[in-house]
Design a protein around this motif. Sequence first.
Motif, PDB file in Angstrom:
ATOM      1  N   TRP B  77       0.831  -1.214   0.000  1.00 19.11           N
ATOM      2  CA  TRP B  77       0.000   0.000   0.000  1.00 19.11           C
ATOM      3  C   TRP B  77       0.856   1.250   0.000  1.00 19.11           C
ATOM      4  CZ3 TRP B  77      -3.805  -1.584   4.457  1.00 19.11           C
ATOM      5  CH2 TRP B  77      -4.793  -2.428   3.938  1.00 19.11           C
ATOM      6  N   PHE B  78       1.844   1.260   0.905  1.00 15.16           N
ATOM      7  CA  PHE B  78       2.675   2.450   1.006  1.00 15.16           C
ATOM      8  C   PHE B  78       3.463   2.682  -0.283  1.00 15.16           C
ATOM      9  CE2 PHE B  78       2.702   4.578   5.157  1.00 15.16           C
ATOM     10  CZ  PHE B  78       1.745   3.820   5.789  1.00 15.16           C
ATOM     11  N   TYR B  79       3.828   1.591  -0.942  1.00 15.48           N
ATOM     12  CA  TYR B  79       4.556   1.747  -2.200  1.00 15.48           C
ATOM     13  C   TYR B  79       3.664   2.392  -3.251  1.00 15.48           C
ATOM     14  CZ  TYR B  79       7.385   0.594  -6.265  1.00 15.48           C
ATOM     15  OH  TYR B  79       8.129   0.681  -7.405  1.00 15.48           O
ATOM     16  N   LEU B  80       2.345   2.152  -3.147  1.00 11.99           N
ATOM     17  CA  LEU B  80       1.411   2.757  -4.101  1.00 11.99           C
ATOM     18  C   LEU B  80       1.068   4.193  -3.725  1.00 11.99           C
ATOM     19  CD1 LEU B  80      -0.964  -0.312  -4.561  1.00 11.99           C
ATOM     20  CD2 LEU B  80       0.893   0.453  -6.053  1.00 11.99           C
ATOM     21  N   GLN B  84       3.189   9.035  -4.694  1.00 15.41           N
ATOM     22  CA  GLN B  84       2.262  10.094  -5.108  1.00 15.41           C
ATOM     23  C   GLN B  84       2.375  11.295  -4.168  1.00 15.41           C
ATOM     24  OE1 GLN B  84       0.781   9.279  -7.871  1.00 15.41           O
ATOM     25  NE2 GLN B  84       1.488   7.144  -7.710  1.00 15.41           N
ATOM     26  N   VAL B  85       2.383  10.986  -2.855  1.00 18.85           N
ATOM     27  CA  VAL B  85       2.445  12.061  -1.864  1.00 18.85           C
ATOM     28  C   VAL B  85       3.767  12.816  -1.983  1.00 18.85           C
ATOM     29  CG1 VAL B  85       2.437  12.591   0.601  1.00 18.85           C
ATOM     30  CG2 VAL B  85       0.951  10.780  -0.292  1.00 18.85           C
ATOM     31  N   LEU B  86       4.869  12.050  -2.066  1.00 18.64           N
ATOM     32  CA  LEU B  86       6.184  12.692  -2.135  1.00 18.64           C
ATOM     33  C   LEU B  86       6.302  13.558  -3.392  1.00 18.64           C
ATOM     34  CD1 LEU B  86       8.660   9.936  -0.898  1.00 18.64           C
ATOM     35  CD2 LEU B  86       7.813  11.942   0.318  1.00 18.64           C
ATOM     36  N   LYS B  87       5.791  13.032  -4.512  1.00 17.69           N
ATOM     37  CA  LYS B  87       5.867  13.796  -5.768  1.00 17.69           C
ATOM     38  C   LYS B  87       5.093  15.089  -5.659  1.00 17.69           C
ATOM     39  CE  LYS B  87       6.709  10.097  -9.011  1.00 17.69           C
ATOM     40  NZ  LYS B  87       5.974   9.010  -9.666  1.00 17.69           N
ATOM     41  N   SER B  88       3.948  15.025  -4.985  1.00 12.40           N
ATOM     42  CA  SER B  88       3.137  16.237  -4.869  1.00 12.40           C
ATOM     43  C   SER B  88       3.818  17.257  -3.972  1.00 12.40           C
ATOM     44  CB  SER B  88       1.741  15.897  -4.348  1.00 12.40           C
ATOM     45  OG  SER B  88       1.834  15.516  -2.995  1.00 12.40           O
ATOM     46  N   ILE B  97      12.477   6.025  -4.402  1.00  6.84           N
ATOM     47  CA  ILE B  97      11.080   5.957  -3.990  1.00  6.84           C
ATOM     48  C   ILE B  97      10.783   4.675  -3.219  1.00  6.84           C
ATOM     49  CG2 ILE B  97       9.377   4.846  -5.501  1.00  6.84           C
ATOM     50  CD1 ILE B  97       9.626   8.500  -5.639  1.00  6.84           C
ATOM     51  N   ARG B  98      11.456   3.589  -3.597  1.00  2.48           N
ATOM     52  CA  ARG B  98      11.206   2.318  -2.917  1.00  2.48           C
ATOM     53  C   ARG B  98      11.623   2.391  -1.453  1.00  2.48           C
ATOM     54  NH1 ARG B  98      12.877  -0.120  -7.966  1.00  2.48           N
ATOM     55  NH2 ARG B  98      11.066  -1.211  -8.823  1.00  2.48           N
ATOM     56  N   LEU B  99      12.825   2.917  -1.241  1.00  2.00           N
ATOM     57  CA  LEU B  99      13.340   3.014   0.121  1.00  2.00           C
ATOM     58  C   LEU B  99      12.445   3.932   0.949  1.00  2.00           C
ATOM     59  CD1 LEU B  99      15.508   2.260   2.147  1.00  2.00           C
ATOM     60  CD2 LEU B  99      16.857   4.201   1.370  1.00  2.00           C
ATOM     61  N   SER B 101       9.302   4.674   0.646  1.00  2.00           N
ATOM     62  CA  SER B 101       8.011   4.100   1.008  1.00  2.00           C
ATOM     63  C   SER B 101       8.180   2.968   2.012  1.00  2.00           C
ATOM     64  CB  SER B 101       7.269   3.609  -0.238  1.00  2.00           C
ATOM     65  OG  SER B 101       7.875   2.438  -0.735  1.00  2.00           O
ATOM     66  N   ALA B 102       9.273   2.203   1.901  1.00  2.00           N
ATOM     67  CA  ALA B 102       9.519   1.140   2.873  1.00  2.00           C
ATOM     68  C   ALA B 102       9.765   1.723   4.256  1.00  2.00           C
ATOM     69  CB  ALA B 102      10.713   0.290   2.449  1.00  2.00           C
ATOM     70  N   LEU B 103      10.544   2.809   4.323  1.00  2.00           N
ATOM     71  CA  LEU B 103      10.821   3.445   5.619  1.00  2.00           C
ATOM     72  C   LEU B 103       9.529   3.894   6.278  1.00  2.00           C
ATOM     73  CD1 LEU B 103      14.026   5.571   4.833  1.00  2.00           C
ATOM     74  CD2 LEU B 103      13.873   3.467   6.175  1.00  2.00           C
ATOM     75  N   CYS B 104       8.658   4.547   5.480  1.00  2.00           N
ATOM     76  CA  CYS B 104       7.375   5.012   6.019  1.00  2.00           C
ATOM     77  C   CYS B 104       6.540   3.834   6.513  1.00  2.00           C
ATOM     78  CB  CYS B 104       6.577   5.765   4.960  1.00  2.00           C
ATOM     79  SG  CYS B 104       7.260   7.361   4.572  1.00  2.00           S
ATOM     80  N   ALA B 105       6.429   2.813   5.679  1.00  2.00           N
ATOM     81  CA  ALA B 105       5.587   1.672   6.027  1.00  2.00           C
ATOM     82  C   ALA B 105       6.040   1.031   7.333  1.00  2.00           C
ATOM     83  CB  ALA B 105       5.603   0.647   4.895  1.00  2.00           C
ATOM     84  N   PHE B 106       7.349   0.755   7.429  1.00  2.48           N
ATOM     85  CA  PHE B 106       7.835   0.078   8.635  1.00  2.48           C
ATOM     86  C   PHE B 106       7.702   0.966   9.869  1.00  2.48           C
ATOM     87  CE2 PHE B 106       9.559  -3.142   5.911  1.00  2.48           C
ATOM     88  CZ  PHE B 106       9.495  -4.270   6.701  1.00  2.48           C
ATOM     89  N   ALA B 107       8.043   2.244   9.744  1.00  6.06           N
ATOM     90  CA  ALA B 107       7.984   3.127  10.903  1.00  6.06           C
ATOM     91  C   ALA B 107       6.561   3.202  11.444  1.00  6.06           C
ATOM     92  CB  ALA B 107       8.489   4.515  10.526  1.00  6.06           C
TER      93      ALA B 107
END
Lengths: 242, 227
Positions: B77-80, B84-88, B97-99, B101-107
Amino acid sequence: MISIRQVSKWYGSFQVLTECTTEIQKGEVIVVCGPSGSGKSTLIKCVNGLEPFQAGEIMLDGTSVGDAKTNLSKLRARVGMVFQHFELFPHMRIIDNLTLAQIRVLGRASEEARDKGLKLLERVGLKAHAEKFPGELSGGQQQRVAIARALCMDPIAMLFDEPTSALDPEMINEVLDVMVELASEGMTMMCVTHEMGFARKVAHRVIFMDQGRIVEDAAKDDFFGKPRSERAQLFLSKILQH
Amino acid sequence: MSELYEFDWSSIPGALPLLGKGLLITFEVTLTAIVVGIVWGTLLAIARISASKPLGFAAATYVNLFRSVPLVMVILWFYLIVPQVLKSIFGEGIADIRLASALCAFALFEAAYYSEIIRAGIQSVPRGQVSAAYALGLTHAQTMRLVILPQAFRNMLPLLLTQAIILFQDTSLVYVIGLSDFFGTAYKVGDRDGRLVELLLFAGLIYFIFCFSASQIVRRLQRRYAQ
């Protein structure tokens, strides 16, 4: 100094305090006694707002405790409190227990706070233990530290909530001695205790509570001489038997 | 006729620099999740036991939501969502982008688990400590910070470390978004050289060494506090 007027408190639908009213003058020593569950600990915790109450009013040196606009932290900093289970902070050294609130609440410099702490530790005979942790001290010593910690704040009054009930018998006197000395220096004190010897020695008045009510509020000699209520007579005869 | 599989470890030495890079990513995700998870988890725990009903409800919803969903799905989910959020916010210039989103998801996921541990830790401190701190004039925030949390964290240190070990292993799940952490790198190298079995055994050994050592530390801590 402390004025308690028509204070009532409920836990849900259970009423723990019923229209308690009394007055404590500056320099007075009041002993509150009564059977367990009579509401005496609850009442003393209402005095500095540790327990909320739903009806009545408590004035502490002119400030209303129950008023939502009162800054309770500021008010509590002016009144010392000693608990049944000491409640020293186990992760701090004795001296840090004594300086914490001086620095964080009163804004004293750490040197000044330390001097004050050591002076009061000396007064309760524990200066040599300043760098120890609470767990290394006996119950009686911990309670004397707790009294010193409260005195560091230069309180206008002291509240004692069964300060000796959790102590081994041989340690009770060392704590009572500190309290007697404090009383003789003119400290305003409200003490919930079963120590009738202490009450006889230093109390000006004795309040007897039963089932959330103040049943008797009398000068010491009247209380020990001829308590008016039957309930207080019965209580006294039971605890003075031995 | 079947032959015994013949192990060939020769592709590992050459892949070590690459595997080292992957290990760094694994540690980066783990440490970020621990730090953010504990800070955010502490706030959630405080909110959950606070007197404020809406605050408690919001925190409980957050915790229950994350604890009821598989971690793999959260990572996906976070990868999807996150890109988008970061780009905006930052435009197109996000390096990895992968790293991110992974950091956000795990945190955010770990915070839910940490908050439950921390809540139990806070509640393990006797009520009387709060009363004593209040009676000295400390505010609620000072009481938490100076009196309750230091004791709570000391009580729950073994549990926090155990959770960190589980987290370290769970970071391998980032392979679903193609992030080259230690496990992902080992898989890719094995796939490339046709030596998947060797590479995965080697990776397993490394995971074991880290986790087993850490759990020994936890045991030693527990013994020390039990005294």
